[in-house]
Design an enzyme around this catalytic site. Structure first.
Site, short mmCIF file in Angstrom:
data_model
loop_
_atom_site.label_atom_id
_atom_site.label_comp_id
_atom_site.label_asym_id
_atom_site.label_seq_id
_atom_site.Cartn_x
_atom_site.Cartn_y
_atom_site.Cartn_z
N GLU A 83 -30.60 -37.24 -47.65
CA GLU A 83 -30.78 -38.76 -47.26
C GLU A 83 -32.19 -38.79 -46.85
OE1 GLU A 83 -31.36 -41.89 -44.29
OE2 GLU A 83 -31.98 -39.72 -44.20
N CYS A 115 -24.93 -39.48 -46.15
CA CYS A 115 -24.15 -37.86 -45.88
C CYS A 115 -23.40 -37.53 -46.95
CB CYS A 115 -23.76 -38.06 -44.27
SG CYS A 115 -24.70 -38.73 -43.07
N THR A 156 -28.40 -37.94 -31.37
CA THR A 156 -27.55 -37.72 -32.48
C THR A 156 -28.43 -36.88 -33.65
OG1 THR A 156 -27.15 -39.59 -33.47
CG2 THR A 156 -25.53 -39.06 -31.71
N SER A 205 -20.62 -48.13 -37.23
CA SER A 205 -20.74 -46.90 -38.22
C SER A 205 -19.37 -46.25 -37.81
CB SER A 205 -21.88 -46.39 -37.76
OG SER A 205 -22.14 -45.69 -36.72
N HIS A 237 -17.19 -34.63 -41.85
CA HIS A 237 -18.59 -34.71 -41.61
C HIS A 237 -18.68 -35.21 -39.94
CE1 HIS A 237 -22.63 -36.44 -41.34
NE2 HIS A 237 -22.11 -37.97 -41.11
N LYS A 246 -12.11 -37.52 -33.06
CA LYS A 246 -11.36 -38.74 -33.41
C LYS A 246 -11.07 -38.98 -34.58
CE LYS A 246 -15.25 -40.81 -30.22
NZ LYS A 246 -14.32 -41.56 -29.07
N ASN A 280 -26.83 -33.60 -35.96
CA ASN A 280 -26.48 -34.22 -37.09
C ASN A 280 -27.45 -33.66 -38.35
OD1 ASN A 280 -25.26 -35.75 -39.33
ND2 ASN A 280 -25.74 -37.49 -38.45
N SER A 312 -22.40 -43.02 -44.77
CA SER A 312 -22.42 -44.53 -44.51
C SER A 312 -22.85 -45.58 -45.75
CB SER A 312 -23.48 -44.66 -43.42
OG SER A 312 -23.07 -44.17 -42.31
#
Ligand code: CAA
Length: 411
Positions: A83, A115, A156, A205, A237, A246, A280, A312
């Protein structure tokens, strides 16, 4: 010629930036509670590139031990996913090709979709190798995650590169079909060409990521993929490591499995050791999760792993892989831990200086101080060209053959 032999990841090696900022240090200056970073985001520290490091130097550093071990004879293609592209035209992989003295009869190309790019590269590599089994593909995923100072994304950030050699009869992980795919046009995270830092709508996001988990899983099931019960754990990821927990709860819900919090934590925790102290690394992040799992667990022979890749914008993919029995003999755990522990701790003021030091854009001659701990460096710029050099090409520290149930963070 096509073949029915297994195709997948034959070797994997990663490197990270030479500087590190801890979240304890960051919290002293942002006013946020350190518990928000440690528990809420699941992050302890973030790697940052030294002045003479970029995606090329990190990727070359990650790939060098793979070339040392396997040579170059069978490599036909180098795919560089990022990226954090450094040029609108030239593929970053061409610089790596030069730094590693790879033969000229290799195709080199760069791939981009936030990503997700490394997963596209891995799947394209698998298809190439399937078509010509005598060939191997070097996949590089290298990124520097950079957000605006004082923004919610700041906690992050991170930097790392993963190199993977894709071949038939792989030693680490066989990549299975089918894949579950999901694409949805959403402005959750993006970086216009004129910006060095990403723009992001954080909450949007996270919602987009979870919607993609659902979409990719439904497609995986529609293509007659494995049931969730057959999958030992899932590498996600990890923009920050709590996101993986989560996501896993959301996947279990979507698959109709009652999500037990302890079991979820037990399944996902081994995939987060590296990301929680590196931060990240965009395209590299999912494959750092795989490295963490392989390096930390010693009983994965013949187990099926899930992989969820999210970029994303957005594109996502769910697929599985089978861990090859005997994989531990090929691991590079010692070298990975060394790459993490050699980082230089910096304080908040130094971090802000690092963050706001752009390279010149007027073509003037610019020399960079020797700061990297790695084997390759960006020595400067001249006439709008980046100038790279090899510092020294060292033998890989060691390949671990022992038991490593616990990866010790050095922060
Ligand atoms: N103790 C324990 N936990 C605490 C706490 C404390 N004292 N204070 C806050 N928390 C918890 C919060 O409850 C929250 O947890 P939950 O989400 O489980 O409720 C967590 O810490 C974060 O707190 P906030 O939501 O208040 O944090 P924030 O507003 O500062 O933003 C963020 C967090 C949105 C992730 C932000 O860091 C950001 O924008 N990051 C960049 C974007 C990103 O990473 N998105 C992820 C999906 S997109 C993607 O994956 C692609 C990519 O790589 C970018």
């Amino acid at each position: 010629m096509t073949n029915d032999r297994a195709v997948g990841i034959h070797d994997l090696s990663f490197r990270t930036g030479s500087l590190v900022l801890t979240h304890a240090e960051l919290s002293k200056h942002t006013g946020a509670s350190v518990a928000k970073y440690h528990k809420g985001l699941g992050q302890q520290a973030m790697s940052l590139p030294a002045a003479d490091e970029d995606i090329v130097t990190m990727a070359a550093d990650a790939a060098a031990p793979i070339i040392e071990r396997h040579g170059t004879d069978r490599i036909c293609t180098l795919l560089f996913a990022t990226e954090t592209s450094i040029d609108q035209s030239k593929a970053a992989g061409v610089y790596v090709h030069s730094l590693l003295n790879l033969p000229s009869n290799i195709r080199v190309v760069e791939l981009k979709q936030a990503c997700y790019g490394a997963t596209a590269a891995l799947q394209f590599a698998a298809a190439l190798v399937q078509r010509e089994p005598e060939q191997q593909v070097l996949v590089l995923a290298s990124d520097i995650a950079c957000y605006d100072l004082d923004s919610p994304g700041e906690a992050t950030q991170g930097a790392a590169a993963v190199a993977m050699l894709v071949s038939v009869d792989p030693s680490l992980v066989e990549i299975n079909t089918p894949s579950g795919l999901y694409t949805h046009d959403v402005m959750d995270f993006w970086r216009p060409n004129y910006r060095a830092t990403a723009l992001v709508n954080g909450k949007k996001s996270m919602a987009a990521y979870l919607a993609a988990v659902e979409g990719a899983w439904h497609d995986y099931q529609a293509r007659e993929g494995l049931s969730i019960e057959k999958i030992r754990t899932v590498c996600y990821h990890q923009p920050f490591t709590r996101m993986a927990f989560k996501a896993h709860r959301h996947l279990l819900d979507t698959a109709g499995v009652e999500a037990d919090a302890t079991a979820t934590d037990h399944a996902i925790a081994p995939t987060t050791h590296y990301n929680e102290i590196i931060g990240n690394s965009y395209t590299a992040s999912l494959y750092l999760a795989l490295a963490s799992l392989l390096d930390a667990e010693d009983e994965l022979d013949a187990e099926t792993l899930g992989f969820f890749s999210y970029g994303s914008g957005s594109v996502a993919e769910f697929f599985t892989g089978r861990v090859v029995p005997g994989y531990r003999a090929q691991l590079r755990t010692t070298a990975h831990l060394e790459a993490i522990s050699r980082r230089r701790d910096i304080d908040y003021n130094a971090y802000r200086r690092v963050h706001t030091q752009p390279l010149p854009d007027d073509g003037s001659q610019h020399r960079l101080p020797h700061q990297t701990q790695g084997s390759f460096r960006l020595s400067g710029m001249e006439d709008h060209q980046r100038i790279y050099e090899a510092v020294h090409v060292s033998a890989d520290i060691a390949c671990s053959k022992g038991t490593h149930r616990r990866l010790t963070p050095t922060v």
